[in-house]
Design a protein around this motif. Sequence first.
Motif: not given
Lengths: 459, 294
Positions: A159-160, A162-164, A166
């Motif tokens: 995750v990046d 921002n918790d999104v 990858k």
Amino acid sequence: MIRMLQIAWREFASTALTKGFIIGGFVVPAVILVVMITLLPILLKDEGPAISGEVSLIDKSGVLADDITRRLSKETLEAESGSVAMPEIDPENPPEADEMAAVLSGALPSAVPDLTVNSLDVETDVEEAKKLLLEGTADDGGLLALAVIDENAVSTTEVDSNDVPKFGAFKLFVKPRLKDKVHSTIRRSISDSIREARLEQAGLSPDMINSLTKVNAERSKEVTEEGERNAVEGLNMLLPGGFMILMMMAVMIGGQYLLTTTVEEKSSRVVEVLLSAVSPMQLMTGKILGQLMVGLLIMIVYGGVGMTGLVFAAMADLIDPMIIIWTLAFFFLAYVQIASMMAAIGSAVNEMREAQSLMTPVMAVIMIPYLLWMPVAMNPSGTFAVVCSFLPPVNSFMMIVRIASTEPPEIWEILVSLAISVVSSYVILRGAAKVFRVGLLMYGKPPNLKTLIKWIRMA
Amino acid sequence: MDLVVPRGSLHGFIGPNGAGKTTTIRMIMSIIFPDRGELSVLGKPSAIDSKDKIGYLPEERGVYKKMKVLAFIKYIAKLKGVSDSAVHKRAMGWLERVGLSDVAQKKCEELSKGMQQKVQFVASVIHEPELLILDEPFSGLDPVNMRLLRDLIREISDSGTTIIFSTHVMTQAEQLCDNIVMIHNGQKVLDDPLDQIRSRFDPRALLFEPRDSTVDAQRFLAVQGIESADRTDAGWEIRLTDGLEPSEAISKLSSQIDAVRVEVKRPSLEDIFVQIVEDDFDAGELAETMGAAS
């Protein structure tokens, strides 16, 4: 007066009643139009033989192979291409123009590629696999493409900030000169497959997402007294442009012929014979009148074709009859300006070649409206448009753009612009007549602009 | 320049290249306008009022290349005011006279230069003008057509048309004209009937061809009244003093020297022309000379 008309008639007949003019001006464009309408769709439909070949797939994610195979199968592709190709047809009002657009954008049913997907082992050496792409050409079939999908393309733990999540990606290697359409089909199918797999992974239904994000908008309709019809975006801008270009074409063709015939009369030395019968002013006026008829003929034929087109598209009401009257009035004045300049130039030079350098000011008058009609048509009441429509010698062209636009100018504006055109036509005509009188019998070194101005002052 | 061309006359307009012949003609035709001075054409102050009564064959002449011969002649005729009903018959009649009736339907560009020349001539006379101005009408014609044109010009002149015709070829003027106007550097240097000019410029000389070619100048000078004797290609040119009449000189000379041929030298227009141009004396001086002579 009778002599002037005789000269005008000869001028018209020797220009317009010739095989060259009729064929070049009317027959050839008509043939091109017929070919465009009838033959082009047929020709475009036939895309040539379908491509067949293999696509190798190294699917490190391990979940996509079947889906991609399904997506690239002939049945799926055929089904897709069929659904794209059928444009909506309004039974009330068959949209010819739309069909044409569809044809031109290539969205017609066409032969789909016959692809076989080869799923390779994840351990396969990519470099080795790529080597197969070097064999043969794209038309020979064989291996067309190699797709390598990353392991984390569908599910990932990274995750990046921002918790999104990858995700990984995919690589596509293709044979050189692979048909663009096949290439993009493969690319799109793999992307779609990965996207849907990710959605499912996240517990979302792809159909749901699709229906949530797709907004169906029906075509805009114009409501007129005769009923509703499909709105054609951009027409409001194209119409003024069309009027101006029609006018410009007629002015230019008439003017060009006037230049040619004047130079011809001078270089063939027939001019002094004519001058023994008529005055230079009569000769020039007669010639201008003759080519005016040529210009009018062109306007009527081409404008008529355009009008017929609008009538068939049930859009004839877009054109106010007054527009036609104004167009004719401004055409006449713009023509007199250009034509007198052409006559003056033709009389001053000995052959066409020498006319080029003197043509610059005339070409400017022609080119400026060409460059300006877009901004004026987009904003017909803006300051720029208003100024242009009062500025001789381009005002006639720009005023027509404004008149044919969605925001027609006030009647007094039209009349003022018309008056400006009348005055400038008179001034140009007077100057041209002086140059014409002096120039006709001057042989030898072609004059430059300075000399012409001297002639105008002198005479 | 002061020039009067009486009605019905056939005036030759001669002068070296650049003398101002074409300019003068263009002014007569009101194609260009004089800076000062005045002119009157057929009793009107300007040719514009009587263009239909004037025929003009310009020096710088041409035809519409793409037009058919008959159509071209009819077009010019109509511009000159020939009525629609008469134009065809007249055009065909003239084409026949100049031997071009079989090319009536050909395009002008298909014709030879000489034929085009005849078409242009027809175009200048088709409206039966009262005044016909021909600027170098013979240039580019072969001898046969030159004779044809000459005969036509005479015929037109005999029918009462006033003709002004310019040339720089003196023999043509000599063969055709009653009167000669010569201009040089924009000035009129001669304006008289041809025979008067001849007598004025009489060189007072004989051409003498002796039977014995070894005769020398002394034999001639021995005769009284002989001023000089110069050898020429074909014999001797004998100049006479003022006191001796040519007829007297002939009898005197031939009695003393056996002759094959003796004639009075006639001044050709060319000699006069060359004499005037070469002497380059100004018009005032010439006028005095001429005044004294007449």
